[in-house]
Design an enzyme around this catalytic site. Structure first.
Site, PDB file in Angstrom:
ATOM      1  N   LYS A 201       0.854  -1.176   0.000  1.00  0.00           N
ATOM      2  CA  LYS A 201       0.000   0.000   0.000  1.00  0.00           C
ATOM      3  C   LYS A 201       0.897   1.235   0.000  1.00  0.00           C
ATOM      4  O   LYS A 201       1.730   1.417   0.885  1.00  0.00           O
ATOM      5  CB  LYS A 201      -0.894  -0.001   1.238  1.00  0.00           C
ATOM      6  N   LYS A 255      -2.333  -1.433  -3.781  1.00  0.00           N
ATOM      7  CA  LYS A 255      -3.168  -0.246  -3.694  1.00  0.00           C
ATOM      8  C   LYS A 255      -2.305   0.999  -3.756  1.00  0.00           C
ATOM      9  O   LYS A 255      -1.309   1.056  -3.047  1.00  0.00           O
ATOM     10  CB  LYS A 255      -3.900  -0.325  -2.353  1.00  0.00           C
TER      11      LYS A 255
END
Ligand code: PBG
Length: 329
Positions: A201, A255
Site C-alpha cells: 500500500k 493499492k
C-alpha cells in the site's frame, strides 16, 4: 515466438470480426472478480451523496439491505465496509475502533443475520476512521508508533472476527501486524477468518476522495509516508509481500491500482498467491468526472478494469462494482 512474417503473417486477421476477437481474447471479467466497498453512516433512513465521488453513497445500517441485495443479485462475492465515524466519537487513540457497537460491528451483525453466507464481508483493520488526527496508528512524540499500534489492531481484528467478519484486511502498513493478528485469531479459535493484507500500500495522493467519504480528510495531519510505501519503489513491494505471506496472509492487496499494474504483475509472477487490486477513490473520481464531462466515453471503465486482469489480479475492489450489469454487458 514470432512464427512468420508479413505478408503471409497478418495479426489483423484475428481481429477481423467480433466472433474471432471473442475466441482469441486472453482475459475476461465477471462479477466473481469484484469486491464492492460500502460506506456506512450513523442515523436512520440515510442514503447520502459523497461530494467527491459521484454515484457513490453512504448508507445508514437500516438501508444497507438495498446495496447488499444489489451486490448479491449482481453476483458479487464480497463487500468491504468503511465507516464514517461521527466527529464526537473520534479521539487521539481511536477508542471507537474497539467499541462493539460501532458502525462496522453493527453492520457486520446485521448483514450476517440477514444474508448468512450469501456474501462475504471484509473489514479494514486500521485506526484512521476513528482517530482525531486521521492516522492509521497511535502517535507518540510525533511518531506513528508501530508496536503499540499493533496491539490495538489485534484487538480490533478480534472484535471484528467475533462480530462475524469473514476477511480481515489490515490496511495500516505497520511492520509485523499480520503475524500478530494471525496468532491472536488462531488462539481465540477464529481459525477460518482470513487475512487479506494490504501488503503493498503506497502513500498516495489518489486516496483523497475516500478520506472525504469517511470524513478523515479535514483531520489528517501531515502525510502517511512514514508507514505507507514510497511510490518510487517496487523491489520493496516484493519484500513487503514476502513477509506478509510468511506471517500468514491468505491474500494480498496492491493499492492504488491502475498506477501500480507493474507491482501486481511482479507479485503474481513471483508469488503464487491470490493478488487483489484496489481501484481507489481517486482513480474512480478521475474516471467518473471525465465521463460525466464527456471527456471520456463510459467504455473507459471496462478498459480500466480489464487492465487489472491483464496484470494478473484475481479480484478488484472497485466503486463501480455496483453497476457491473451496465459495465460488463
Ligand atoms: C485507510 C484506508 C484508506 C483507503 C482504504 N483504507 C485511505 C488511507 O490509507 O488514507 C483508501 C481507499 C480509496 O482511496 O479508495 N487505512
Amino acid at each position: 515466438m514470432i512464427t512468420g512474417k508479413y505478408p503471409n503473417l497478418r495479426l489483423r486477421r484475428n481481429r477481423k470480426q467480433p466472433w474471432i476477437r471473442r475466441l482469441t481474447q486472453e482475459n475476461m471479467l465477471s462479477p466473481d472478480d469484484f469486491i464492492l466497498p460500502i460506506f456506512l453512516i450513523d442515523g436512520k433512513n440515510k442514503k447520502e451523496k459523497i461530494k467527491s465521488m459521484s454515484d457513490v453513497y453512504r448508507y445508514s445500517i437500516d438501508r444497507i439491505g438495498q446495496i447488499i441485495d444489489k451486490a448479491i443479485k449482481l453476483g458479487i462475492p464480497m463487500v468491504a465496509l468503511f465507516p464514517k465515524t461521527s466527529e464526537k466519537l473520534k479521539n487521539e487513540i481511536g477508542t471507537e475502533a474497539l467499541n462493539e457497537k460501532n458502525l462496522v460491528c453493527r453492520a457486520i451483525v446485521e448483514i450476517k443475520k440477514r444474508y448468512k453466507n450469501e456474501i462475504g464481508i471484509m473489514c479494514d483493520v486500521a485506526l484512521d476512521p476513528y482517530t482525531s488526527h486521521g492516522h492509521d496508528g497511535l502517535i507518540k512524540s510525533n511518531t506513528i508508533v508501530n508496536d503499540e499500534t499493533i496491539e490495538v489492531l489485534v484487538n480490533q481484528s478480534l472484535l471484528q472476527a467475533e462480530m462475524g467478519c469473514d476477511v480481515l484486511a489490515p490496511s495500516d502498513m505497520m511492520d509485523g501486524r499480520i503475524g500478530k493478528i494471525r496468532k491472536a485469531l488462531d488462539k481465540e479459535n477464529f481459525k477460518q477468518v482470513q487475512i487479506l493484507s494490504y501488503a503493498a500500500k503506497y502513500a498516495s495522493s489518489f486516496y483523497g476522495p475516500f478520506r472525504d467519504a469517511v470524513g478523515s480528510n479535514k483531520f489528517l495531519k501531515g502525510d502517511k509516508k512514514t508507514y505507507q510505501m514510497d511510490f518510487r519503489n517496487s523491489d520493496e513491494a516484493l519484500r513487503e509481500i514476502a513477509l506478509d505471506i510468511k506471517e500468514g496472509a491468505d491474500m494480498v492487496m496492491v493499492k492504488p491500482g491502475m498506477p501500480y499494474l507493474d507491482i501486481i504483475k511482479g507479485i503474481k509472477d513471483k508469488f503464487k498467491i491470490p493478488v487483489f487490486a484496489y481501484q481507489v477513490s481517486g482513480e474512480y473520481s478521475l474516471l467518473a468526472t471525465a465521463i460525466e464531462k464527456k471527456i471520456l466515453n463510459k467504455d473507459a471503465v471496462y478498459e480500466s478494469l480489464m487492465a487489472f486482469k491483464r496484470a494478473g489480479a484475481n479480484a478488484i475492489v472497485s466503486y463501480y462494482a455496483d453497476r457491473l450489469d451496465k459495465i460488463l454487458k
